[in-house]
Scaffold this motif. Structure first.
Motif, mmCIF file in Angstrom:
data_model
loop_
_atom_site.group_PDB
_atom_site.id
_atom_site.type_symbol
_atom_site.label_atom_id
_atom_site.label_comp_id
_atom_site.label_asym_id
_atom_site.label_seq_id
_atom_site.Cartn_x
_atom_site.Cartn_y
_atom_site.Cartn_z
ATOM 1 N N SER A 116 2.919 1.857 1.284
ATOM 2 C CA SER A 116 3.033 1.010 0.463
ATOM 3 C C SER A 116 2.841 -0.411 -0.454
ATOM 4 C CB SER A 116 3.420 1.858 -0.707
ATOM 5 O OG SER A 116 1.967 1.425 -1.987
ATOM 6 N N ILE A 117 4.637 -0.445 0.160
ATOM 7 C CA ILE A 117 5.143 -2.026 -0.668
ATOM 8 C C ILE A 117 4.772 -2.535 0.497
ATOM 9 C CG2 ILE A 117 7.166 -2.843 -0.681
ATOM 10 C CD1 ILE A 117 8.570 0.035 -2.377
ATOM 11 N N GLU A 118 5.041 -2.806 1.404
ATOM 12 C CA GLU A 118 4.365 -3.080 2.129
ATOM 13 C C GLU A 118 2.685 -3.442 2.430
ATOM 14 O OE1 GLU A 118 5.857 -3.114 7.377
ATOM 15 O OE2 GLU A 118 3.602 -2.961 7.128
ATOM 16 N N ASN A 119 1.997 -2.564 2.150
ATOM 17 C CA ASN A 119 0.903 -3.327 1.789
ATOM 18 C C ASN A 119 0.543 -4.045 0.845
ATOM 19 O OD1 ASN A 119 -2.157 -2.773 2.928
ATOM 20 N ND2 ASN A 119 -2.542 -2.039 0.679
ATOM 21 N N ARG A 120 0.966 -4.116 -0.463
ATOM 22 C CA ARG A 120 1.145 -4.645 -1.842
ATOM 23 C C ARG A 120 1.542 -6.508 -1.427
ATOM 24 N NH1 ARG A 120 -0.628 -5.426 -6.731
ATOM 25 N NH2 ARG A 120 -1.378 -2.872 -7.840
ATOM 26 N N TYR A 121 2.234 -5.760 -0.445
ATOM 27 C CA TYR A 121 3.078 -8.001 -0.378
ATOM 28 C C TYR A 121 1.927 -7.689 1.098
ATOM 29 C CZ TYR A 121 5.797 -10.500 2.359
ATOM 30 O OH TYR A 121 6.688 -11.985 2.466
ATOM 31 N N LEU A 122 1.224 -7.845 1.705
ATOM 32 C CA LEU A 122 0.367 -7.993 2.261
ATOM 33 C C LEU A 122 -0.842 -8.976 2.008
ATOM 34 C CD1 LEU A 122 0.756 -5.909 5.507
ATOM 35 C CD2 LEU A 122 0.827 -8.482 5.358
ATOM 36 N N PHE A 123 -1.030 -7.825 0.481
ATOM 37 C CA PHE A 123 -1.828 -8.291 -0.557
ATOM 38 C C PHE A 123 -2.336 -9.432 -1.397
ATOM 39 C CE2 PHE A 123 -4.796 -7.134 -4.128
ATOM 40 C CZ PHE A 123 -6.218 -7.694 -3.890
ATOM 41 N N GLN A 124 -0.465 -9.403 -2.084
ATOM 42 C CA GLN A 124 -0.329 -10.399 -2.638
ATOM 43 C C GLN A 124 0.403 -11.823 -2.531
ATOM 44 O OE1 GLN A 124 -0.373 -7.133 -6.354
ATOM 45 N NE2 GLN A 124 1.604 -8.179 -5.751
ATOM 46 N N ASN A 125 0.901 -11.287 -1.576
ATOM 47 C CA ASN A 125 2.265 -12.530 -0.698
ATOM 48 C C ASN A 125 1.347 -14.008 -0.742
ATOM 49 O OD1 ASN A 125 3.620 -14.045 1.705
ATOM 50 N ND2 ASN A 125 5.448 -13.276 0.191
ATOM 51 N N ALA A 126 1.837 -14.949 -1.348
ATOM 52 C CA ALA A 126 0.781 -16.057 -0.445
ATOM 53 C C ALA A 126 0.022 -16.344 0.906
ATOM 54 C CB ALA A 126 1.136 -17.558 -1.753
ATOM 55 N N ASN A 127 1.827 -15.944 1.611
ATOM 56 C CA ASN A 127 0.810 -16.443 2.742
ATOM 57 C C ASN A 127 0.268 -15.764 3.742
ATOM 58 O OD1 ASN A 127 3.133 -18.653 3.283
ATOM 59 N ND2 ASN A 127 4.601 -16.852 2.977
ATOM 60 N N TYR A 128 -0.498 -14.475 3.079
ATOM 61 C CA TYR A 128 -0.515 -13.355 3.618
ATOM 62 C C TYR A 128 -2.786 -13.401 2.720
ATOM 63 C CZ TYR A 128 3.294 -12.468 6.667
ATOM 64 O OH TYR A 128 3.998 -12.672 7.506
ATOM 65 N N ARG A 129 -2.407 -13.071 2.271
ATOM 66 C CA ARG A 129 -3.564 -12.635 0.783
ATOM 67 C C ARG A 129 -4.584 -11.560 2.191
ATOM 68 N NH1 ARG A 129 -1.926 -13.074 -4.156
ATOM 69 N NH2 ARG A 129 -1.859 -15.746 -4.317
ATOM 70 N N LYS A 130 -3.469 -10.729 2.784
ATOM 71 C CA LYS A 130 -4.524 -9.826 3.223
ATOM 72 C C LYS A 130 -4.660 -8.268 2.864
ATOM 73 C CE LYS A 130 -4.116 -12.205 7.697
ATOM 74 N NZ LYS A 130 -3.061 -12.486 8.848
ATOM 75 N N SER A 131 -5.346 -7.816 3.741
ATOM 76 C CA SER A 131 -5.601 -6.111 3.318
ATOM 77 C C SER A 131 -5.632 -5.695 2.019
ATOM 78 C CB SER A 131 -3.782 -5.703 3.525
ATOM 79 O OG SER A 131 -4.192 -3.764 3.642
ATOM 80 N N GLY A 132 -6.221 -4.501 1.779
ATOM 81 C CA GLY A 132 -6.858 -3.830 0.315
ATOM 82 C C GLY A 132 -5.734 -2.973 0.053
ATOM 83 N N LEU A 133 -6.579 -3.034 -1.608
ATOM 84 C CA LEU A 133 -5.728 -1.777 -2.147
ATOM 85 C C LEU A 133 -5.811 -0.255 -1.686
ATOM 86 C CD1 LEU A 133 -3.850 -3.918 -5.299
ATOM 87 C CD2 LEU A 133 -2.886 -3.629 -2.971
ATOM 88 N N VAL A 134 -7.145 -0.027 -2.131
ATOM 89 C CA VAL A 134 -7.970 1.215 -1.488
ATOM 90 C C VAL A 134 -7.004 1.333 -0.037
ATOM 91 C CG1 VAL A 134 -9.337 2.329 -1.714
ATOM 92 C CG2 VAL A 134 -9.603 0.986 -2.583
ATOM 93 N N MET A 135 -6.122 2.553 -0.237
ATOM 94 C CA MET A 135 -5.907 2.864 1.711
ATOM 95 C C MET A 135 -6.194 4.370 2.281
ATOM 96 S SD MET A 135 -1.322 1.275 1.256
ATOM 97 C CE MET A 135 -1.418 1.480 3.590
ATOM 98 N N TRP A 136 -6.362 4.361 3.057
ATOM 99 C CA TRP A 136 -7.669 5.803 3.868
ATOM 100 C C TRP A 136 -5.902 6.238 4.465
ATOM 101 C CZ3 TRP A 136 -12.238 2.622 6.313
ATOM 102 C CH2 TRP A 136 -12.968 2.296 5.763
ATOM 103 N N THR A 137 -6.006 6.851 3.373
ATOM 104 C CA THR A 137 -4.405 7.907 4.204
ATOM 105 C C THR A 137 -4.342 8.470 3.020
ATOM 106 O OG1 THR A 137 -2.432 7.627 4.927
ATOM 107 C CG2 THR A 137 -3.366 6.261 3.621
ATOM 108 N N PRO A 138 -4.492 9.856 3.158
ATOM 109 C CA PRO A 138 -3.571 10.553 4.432
ATOM 110 C C PRO A 138 -5.074 11.083 4.941
ATOM 111 C CG PRO A 138 -2.562 11.921 2.434
ATOM 112 C CD PRO A 138 -3.407 10.935 1.863
#
Length: 717
Positions: A116-138
């Motif tokens: 979850s932390i890694e996903n937030r990082y990817l969503f918010q970090n300026a170098n990435y701005r990727k992913s989505g905060l709704v995680m299809w899991t479990p």
């Protein structure tokens, strides 16, 4: 079309003396319902229809959107499914099936927290701005049949075990803040989806009792205890009604369980209602209306024209759409996407901490821990394991899987990987010679095995079948869209030939599901099982082989001896001989099975009350002593059964478990609790859970078959 009065607050910025208008939906101090009321009131019809899709952004109002991302055992932004298009290195843990084999709720909470932390990082970090905060899991579908191609995605065959692991995982994904979520955990696939062939038109048929006690139970606990407010519906039908439009969505999931967030279709499921389920005579507007009326709040395929047509024909109203999107917007609110509130602790992830999570040493240690804990020791004749490096000069490592760390459909692109051969060479150093051959061409495997002091043979499936969609050249392999047509291990002959050449042969089965390895069990002296994908796979294997870690993983499915032990693939009535609860044969390995390098003694069982009524909790205690020569974990398991069984009653049911670290020579008092709600059964005549009047047997053991302690108690209303 009704009109809404626009609400707003006028705030004074004292430092500048400027008047700003701020809408209620932007105001963190307003109640959740006030904010949602205000936001929906200000949205246009087109914006509301847009919000029925997978990204609930409203640019005109400054509402940030969030898409979705897969996250069963790590964030998926690359790998076999997504390729190089969005290729970003992420952390890859063992498959869900392997995480299940840890039987460790604390570990799953920590793994999910990291993901979850890694996903937030990817969503918010300026170098990435990727992913989505709704995680299809479990994925909390139950592995009722080992032929199911997506067995790798589930935690196993047991509803109770799955529910406890799912609750822990959901809490890790969403975080523990009272107001905001780090990410939203979306469970899938509701309901009873465990066949791939024909899944877009087949129906899973069974009683209301099994619906309540088995198939829906992990979802129920995920919502009511885990706090998930999002489900994905399955492609299949349940008792003849497609899951995407089934009345249980509204009547049970929403009304009874209290889910007030998102109910999303699976990809293409809206279209499949017409093409495969043959519903509504190809009328897309009627189809859309039926889904929305049933409770669907998001569509994953082309829906807009159908929704507008349904509105025009008055099959649905704008108010129906508002009710649907309210849950989607509620998820956005919980994620902090409706404001820039300073009290959202997750808004700083990737902003103030800019070190990539996947590169941190602590991350590698967590993956290694999770992978080691997933290893199941299936056999260890004459204590061949752990290996003593002082007595070994030559090691043969055999098999193609020794040099691979394979990924499945829902894997990301790992930052790094360690395969078994490299890890063994690392462990061997300069004092032990290690040779590797991939196959037995020209009897090369037998030759190197005869040369070695120890032979380690790595075998197992390919998680994508090394082929395209719906293709599986090896019939014993499976994946999404492909069920297994055999449970024989195609590489078993390699194991047997090596074992004939070297009596010190160790099999390392790296697989996404069970195999009927009867000959291996008879002839190979030592055998490990673990699943695919972990970037620390090799280190976990070497840690166990050389005794740096004492294995304590446990199986989460019944491993049968023959495919003929399994009922018809489409028979969803598990009382007909499925799972450890109803299987009448002798399994190869039972549910809950797994060995250790040490031994444990169980003694002095005690219960707090012999009569359990509504409101009570059965409390059980016993002594556990490590009587062997190594520290190790024991997975203690508590099962209950009715003393006088009907055909519908299970042979036994898991109702509590705990992974207990115990030092050699140490005795611990272990306490387990079973609330009365876990002892209730569904009464189909009264249509409710009841606590029946009956005598019960309570068993404590190290597997469903290896019972060490027994006692009795009684339940009564």
């Amino acid at each position: 079309m009704k009109t809404h009065r626009k609400l707003f607050f006028v705030l004074l910025t004292a430092s500048a003396g400027i008047i700003h208008a701020q809408h209620v939906f932007n105001l963190p101090t307003a109640s959740e319902e006030q904010r949602l009321d205000d936001l929906i009131a200000q949205m246009t019809l087109d914006e509301k229809v847009d919000a029925l899709g997978n990204n609930t952004q409203v640019p005109r109002l400054g509402i940030q959107g969030s898409g979705s991302v897969e996250g069963l055992h790590g964030v998926v932004l690359g790998g076999p499914t997504y390729g190089e298009r969005l290729n970003t290195p992420t952390t890859v843990f063992p498959q869900s099936y392997g995480l299940g084999e840890t039987w460790d709720t604390d570990l799953l909470y920590r793994v999910a927290t990291y993901i979850s932390i890694e996903n937030r990082y990817l969503f918010q970090n300026a170098n990435y701005r990727k992913s989505g905060l709704v995680m299809w899991t479990p994925n909390v579908d139950l592995g009722r049949d080992p032929r199911w191609g997506r067995t790798e995605e589930c935690y196993g065959e047991d509803a109770f075990l799955t529910s406890r692991l799912a609750v822990a995982f959901i809490k890790g994904i969403q975080g523990d803040h009272p107001k905001y979520w780090r990410n939203a955990a979306l469970m899938k696939h509701f309901l009873s989806n465990s066949n791939e062939y024909g899944r877009s038109s087949s129906s899973s048929n069974y009683s209301d009792k099994l619906f309540r006690e088995y198939y829906s139970y992990p979802f129920y606990k995920g919502v009511t205890e885990g706090g998930s407010q999002a489900l994905m519906t399955a492609y299949n039908a349940y008792n003849g009604i497609p899951c995407i439009m089934h009345p249980v969505l509204h009547d049970v999931v929403m009304k009874e369980w209290g889910l007030n967030g998102t109910l999303i279709t699976d990809g293409g499921a809206f279209r499949l209602l017409l093409s495969d389920h043959k519903r509504f005579d190809n009328d897309r507007a009627e189809t859309a209306a039926a889904c929305i009326k049933a409770g669907i709040t998001k569509f994953l395929d082309d829906y807009k024209d159908a929704v507008y047509d349904a509105l025009r024909r008055k099959l649905i109203s704008e108010e129906d759409i508002e009710k649907a999107i309210r849950g989607n917007l509620r998820i956005s609110l919980k994620l902090g996407l409706l404001d820039d509130a300073a009290d959202n602790p997750y808004a700083a992830i990737g902003v103030t901490d800019t070190v990539a999570p996947w590169s941190k040493p602590a991350t590698k240690e967590l993956v290694r821990e999770a992978t080691r804990k997933s290893v199941v020791l299936l056999k260890n004749k004459n204590h061949l394991l752990p290996l003593d490096k002082q007595k070994i000069k030559k090691i043969a490592v055999i098999g193609q899987r020794a040099t691979e760390v394979l990924q499945d459909w829902y894997s990301g692109k790992p930052f790094y990987t360690v395969n078994v051969l490299d890890a063994i060479r690392e462990e061997a150093g300069n004092d032990i010679e290690v040779r590797h051959v991939a196959t037995n061409r020209m009897d090369s495997a037998r030759t190197v095995a005869a040369w070695a002091d120890v032979a380690i043979v790595c075998v197992g499936n390919h998680p994508t079948c090394n082929a395209g969609w719906e293709q599986a050249p090896v019939v014993s392999e499976g994946k999404e869209a492909v069920d297994r047509q055999s449970i024989q291990l195609d590489q078993e002959d390699l194991l047997l030939q090596v074992a004939q050449a070297n009596p010190n042969t160790i099999g390392v089965l790296i697989s996404s599901f069970p195999y009927a390895i009867n000959r291996t069990n008879q002839r190979v002296p030592a055998l490990l099982h673990l699943t695919q994908c972990s970037e620390e796979l090799g280190h976990a294997v070497s840690d166990v082989l050389f005794g740096h870690y004492n294995p304590a993983g446990r199986l989460t499915q019944t491993w049968v001896k023959d495919i003929t032990d399994l009922p018809h693939m489409m028979d969803y009535d598990i009382t007909h001989g499925r799972t450890y609860m109803y299987f009448k044969g002798q399994p190869l390995y039972p549910f809950g099975y797994g060995l250790s390098y040490t031994t444990f003694n169980y003694s002095q069982i005690a219960v707090n009350d012999r009569s359990i009524e509504q409101g009570d909790t059965l409390k059980v205690s016993f002594n556990l002593k490590n009587t062997g020569s190594m520290d190790g974990d024991e997975v203690v398991q508590l099962y209950v059964s009715a003393r006088k069984r009907s055909e519908q009653d299970p042979v036994k049911q898991l109702k509590a478990f705990r992974r207990v670290p115990t030092r050699k020579g140490e005795t611990q008092k272990v306490e387990l609790e079973v609330p009365y709600t876990e002892l209730q059964i569904w009464d189909e005549k009264q249509h409710k859970f009841i606590l029946p009047d009956r005598d019960m047997v309570l068993e404590i053991g190290t597997s469903s078959s290896d019972i060490r302690l027994r006692t009795s108690f009684r339940t009564q209303e």
